[in-house]
Design an enzyme around this catalytic site. Sequence first.
Site, PDB file in Angstrom:
ATOM      1  N   SER A   1       0.822  -1.184  -0.014  1.00 44.36           N
ATOM      2  CA  SER A   1       0.078  -0.177   0.013  1.00 44.36           C
ATOM      3  C   SER A   1       0.856   1.397  -0.054  1.00 44.36           C
ATOM      4  CB  SER A   1      -1.019  -0.008   1.236  1.00 44.36           C
ATOM      5  OG  SER A   1      -1.733  -1.083   1.136  1.00 44.36           O
TER       6      SER A   1
HETATM    7  N1  SAH Z   1      -1.340  -4.964   3.832  1.00 42.16           N
HETATM    8  C1  SAH Z   1      -0.537  -5.256   2.710  1.00 42.16           C
HETATM    9  C2  SAH Z   1      -0.918  -4.984   1.403  1.00 42.16           C
HETATM   10  C3  SAH Z   1      -2.081  -5.787   0.974  1.00 42.16           C
HETATM   11  S1  SAH Z   1      -2.379  -6.316  -0.597  1.00 42.16           S
HETATM   12  C4  SAH Z   1       0.788  -4.734   2.789  1.00 42.16           C
HETATM   13  O1  SAH Z   1       1.207  -3.978   3.692  1.00 42.16           O
HETATM   14  O2  SAH Z   1       1.869  -5.148   1.939  1.00 42.16           O
HETATM   15  C5  SAH Z   1      -3.932  -7.320  -0.369  1.00 42.16           C
HETATM   16  C6  SAH Z   1      -3.710  -8.522  -0.028  1.00 42.16           C
HETATM   17  O3  SAH Z   1      -4.777  -9.193   0.512  1.00 42.16           O
HETATM   18  C7  SAH Z   1      -3.117  -9.439  -1.360  1.00 42.16           C
HETATM   19  O4  SAH Z   1      -1.837  -9.975  -0.654  1.00 42.16           O
HETATM   20  C8  SAH Z   1      -4.206 -10.336  -1.142  1.00 42.16           C
HETATM   21  O5  SAH Z   1      -3.588 -11.769  -1.431  1.00 42.16           O
HETATM   22  C9  SAH Z   1      -4.704 -10.683   0.271  1.00 42.16           C
HETATM   23  N2  SAH Z   1      -6.257 -10.894   0.274  1.00 42.16           N
HETATM   24  C10 SAH Z   1      -7.123 -11.097  -0.437  1.00 42.16           C
HETATM   25  N3  SAH Z   1      -8.259 -11.446  -0.346  1.00 42.16           N
HETATM   26  C11 SAH Z   1      -8.005 -12.183   1.063  1.00 42.16           C
HETATM   27  C12 SAH Z   1      -8.938 -12.978   1.970  1.00 42.16           C
HETATM   28  N4  SAH Z   1      -9.824 -13.330   1.591  1.00 42.16           N
HETATM   29  N5  SAH Z   1      -8.000 -13.376   2.833  1.00 42.16           N
HETATM   30  C13 SAH Z   1      -6.607 -13.215   3.044  1.00 42.16           C
HETATM   31  N6  SAH Z   1      -5.917 -12.455   2.195  1.00 42.16           N
HETATM   32  C14 SAH Z   1      -6.697 -12.147   1.138  1.00 42.16           C
END
Ligand code: SAH
Length: 218
Positions: A60
């Site tokens: 992010s």
């Molecule tokens: N917080 C992260 C950015 C998140 S990007 C950072 O600081 O880098 C969003 C993430 O959510 C991705 O890695 C994706 O694989 C995950 N994601 C999407 N749906 C999800 C779910 N149902 N359960 C767990 N992770 C999920």
Amino acid sequence: MTIDARKIRLLMALRQSGVTDTKVLAAIERVPREVFVPDAFQDQAWENTALPIELGQTISQPLVVGLMTQALELHPRHLVLEVGTGSGYQAAVLARLCRRVFTIERLKPLLGEAERRFRALGIDNITTRLGDGTRGWPEQAPFLRVLVTAAGGPEPPKDLTDQLAVGGVMLIPLGDGYHDQKVVRFRRTEDGLIREDLWPVRFVPLLSDPPQQVRSAS
Ligand code: SAH
């Protein structure tokens, strides 16, 4: 420009854009974002921009991390549930401000990389889980703080709101598509959930995994 100069420039930009909580700014200053960014983007690690990580996901934008962390109103005693570990960067920022972070990621290679980074940095108050975060973390529920870092549909997953304690705060990007998302803050009171729409954002989608198939013994 040195990494320190870039860092100072970023922190000033965050402050000007509304991240005024000094504890949040200090946490962002101390978590080495370059450790969470792929080699190809090292020169942009301290820029105020989201960057690609593996498997089509993103780390992010620092401003979004700052604003969401601030809006979560953390206390050092809180246990925080994070859905969407990704690179692990947001979890590492949270871990400096609360007692423990429980973070769930559905993509195994990403979770493995994030765990490796936490170990390398000596962060010992993050517990990880591979799986579908829309189900929450029932063994640790209820939570006073929940942060979802992937965009849900129009409504938050029921398991997550069910696992929000009275007095609890949950932040989740909601919306119908990539171009129409807002960070929404829910507070659980004795009388129910209070919804507050905060600011527009763009997150990768929150994907629910199909229920586990019950394997028949044959
Ligand atoms: N917080 C992260 C950015 C998140 S990007 C950072 O600081 O880098 C969003 C993430 O959510 C991705 O890695 C994706 O694989 C995950 N994601 C999407 N749906 C999800 C779910 N149902 N359960 C767990 N992770 C999920």
